[in-house]
Enzyme design. Structure first.
Site, PDB file in Angstrom:
ATOM      1  N   ASP A 112       0.952  -1.057  -0.117  1.00 21.25           N
ATOM      2  CA  ASP A 112       0.144   0.155   0.151  1.00 21.25           C
ATOM      3  C   ASP A 112       1.020   1.327  -0.138  1.00 21.25           C
ATOM      4  O   ASP A 112       1.462   1.783  -1.057  1.00 21.25           O
ATOM      5  CB  ASP A 112      -0.804  -0.037   1.293  1.00 21.25           C
ATOM      6  CG  ASP A 112      -2.175   1.062   1.341  1.00 21.25           C
ATOM      7  OD1 ASP A 112      -2.378   1.368   0.292  1.00 21.25           O
ATOM      8  OD2 ASP A 112      -2.545   1.192   2.512  1.00 21.25           O
ATOM      9  N   ARG A 174     -10.934 -12.902   6.297  1.00 20.29           N
ATOM     10  CA  ARG A 174      -9.813 -13.518   5.795  1.00 20.29           C
ATOM     11  C   ARG A 174     -10.012 -14.764   4.865  1.00 20.29           C
ATOM     12  O   ARG A 174      -9.518 -15.154   4.071  1.00 20.29           O
ATOM     13  CB  ARG A 174      -8.833 -13.684   6.931  1.00 20.29           C
ATOM     14  CG  ARG A 174      -8.279 -12.607   7.616  1.00 20.29           C
ATOM     15  CD  ARG A 174      -6.979 -13.225   8.408  1.00 20.29           C
ATOM     16  NE  ARG A 174      -6.801 -12.201   9.469  1.00 20.29           N
ATOM     17  CZ  ARG A 174      -5.779 -11.203   9.262  1.00 20.29           C
ATOM     18  NH1 ARG A 174      -5.374 -10.994   7.996  1.00 20.29           N
ATOM     19  NH2 ARG A 174      -5.511 -10.258  10.476  1.00 20.29           N
TER      20      ARG A 174
HETATM   21  P1  5GP Z   1       1.647  -0.166   3.994  1.00 24.25           P
HETATM   22  O1  5GP Z   1       2.702  -0.222   5.026  1.00 24.25           O
HETATM   23  O2  5GP Z   1       2.188  -0.746   2.527  1.00 24.25           O
HETATM   24  O3  5GP Z   1       0.990   0.862   3.593  1.00 24.25           O
HETATM   25  O4  5GP Z   1       0.732  -1.167   4.221  1.00 24.25           O
HETATM   26  C1  5GP Z   1       0.566  -2.557   4.005  1.00 24.25           C
HETATM   27  C2  5GP Z   1      -0.380  -3.368   4.988  1.00 24.25           C
HETATM   28  O5  5GP Z   1      -1.575  -2.614   5.162  1.00 24.25           O
HETATM   29  C3  5GP Z   1      -0.903  -4.534   4.306  1.00 24.25           C
HETATM   30  O6  5GP Z   1       0.102  -5.502   4.740  1.00 24.25           O
HETATM   31  C4  5GP Z   1      -2.126  -4.837   4.930  1.00 24.25           C
HETATM   32  O7  5GP Z   1      -2.004  -5.176   6.307  1.00 24.25           O
HETATM   33  C5  5GP Z   1      -2.744  -3.413   5.347  1.00 24.25           C
HETATM   34  N1  5GP Z   1      -3.494  -2.984   4.165  1.00 24.25           N
HETATM   35  C6  5GP Z   1      -3.315  -1.962   3.074  1.00 24.25           C
HETATM   36  N2  5GP Z   1      -4.275  -1.768   2.196  1.00 24.25           N
HETATM   37  C7  5GP Z   1      -5.271  -2.707   2.694  1.00 24.25           C
HETATM   38  C8  5GP Z   1      -6.537  -3.073   2.070  1.00 24.25           C
HETATM   39  O8  5GP Z   1      -7.094  -2.769   1.119  1.00 24.25           O
HETATM   40  N3  5GP Z   1      -7.230  -4.124   3.086  1.00 24.25           N
HETATM   41  C9  5GP Z   1      -6.773  -4.746   3.761  1.00 24.25           C
HETATM   42  N4  5GP Z   1      -7.374  -5.932   4.266  1.00 24.25           N
HETATM   43  N5  5GP Z   1      -5.222  -4.585   4.495  1.00 24.25           N
HETATM   44  C10 5GP Z   1      -4.741  -3.462   3.824  1.00 24.25           C
END
Ligand code: 5GP
Ligand code: MG
Length: 192
Positions: A112, A174
């Site tokens: 993300d 999940r």
């Molecule tokens: P980042 O550190 O890249 O912003 O976030 C990654 C983490 O955020 C992912 O491993 C996940 O746990 C959570 N995350 C980000 N976007 C989503 C989403 O659309 N759905 C879900 N369930 N988790 C997300």
């Protein structure tokens, strides 16, 4: 996206608004990723490091598609905050496998902002692996804050909150076999 008009199965109709990626399409794509990884790491014995909990379903399918010697280990990374806004990241637990001099494939459910991956890569690099590559089931490129690129990506997804195939909302969903989007009222009600 292909499969977007596939109907939501009965038991999930009340909560899930739509299917973004159907199970059959995920299965096909995971097989392709596994073949690619197996070719790239031929003759080697990589260590898959998966981030809990969101990767459990993806990892289970991916690793069974890798017909080669490998090891699997896990890390848990949590962020202080409400779980959707990235707060300060804390890794808990240590790897059991010694990754010094090893080829590491970091497996995550979704890339993300990139903060989680960035944090984990720094942690792993301190242990002296020979290489680190990233394999993410989903990639929300438009949300990236930290410049992290995955080497293996299942699907690029739009900027909306997705659940299923390992990904949760407040620890639920999940177990959906597909990746989908929740109905607004479910998302808002439980999101506070
Ligand atoms: P980042 O550190 O890249 O912003 O976030 C990654 C983490 O955020 C992912 O491993 C996940 O746990 C959570 N995350 C980000 N976007 C989503 C989403 O659309 N759905 C879900 N369930 N988790 C997300
Ligand atoms: Mg995660």
């Amino acid at each position: 996206m292909e499969g977007a008009d596939e109907p939501v199965p009965g038991p999930w109709k009340d909560e899930v608004d739509r299917i973004l990626i159907p199970a059959s399409r995920i299965a096909r794509r995971v097989r392709v990723l596994a073949r690619r990884i197996a070719e790239d790491y031929r003759g080697q014995k990589p260590v898959l490091v998966a981030l809990l909990n969101g990767t459990v379903v993806f990892l289970a399918d991916l690793m069974r598609g890798l017909d080669m010697p490998l090891e699997v280990d896990f890390l848990r990374v949590s962020s202080y905050g409400d779980g959707m806004v990235s707060g300060e990241l804390v890794a808990s637990g240590n790897l059991k496998v010694n990754i010094r001099g090893r080829h590491v494939i970091l497996v995550d459910d979704i890339l993300d902002t990139g903060r989680t991956m960035n944090h984990v890569i720094a942690l792993l690099e301190a242990e002296g692996p020979k290489s680190i590559r990233i394999c993410a089931l989903l990639d929300k490129r438009s949300r990236r804050v930290v410049p992290v690129e995955a080497d293996y990506v299942g699907f690029e997804v739009p900027d909306c909150f997705v659940v299923g195939y390992g990904l949760d909302f407040a620890e639920r969903y999940r177990n959906l076999p597909f990746v989908g989007v929740l109905r607004d009222r479910v998302f808002k009600k439980r999101g506070g």
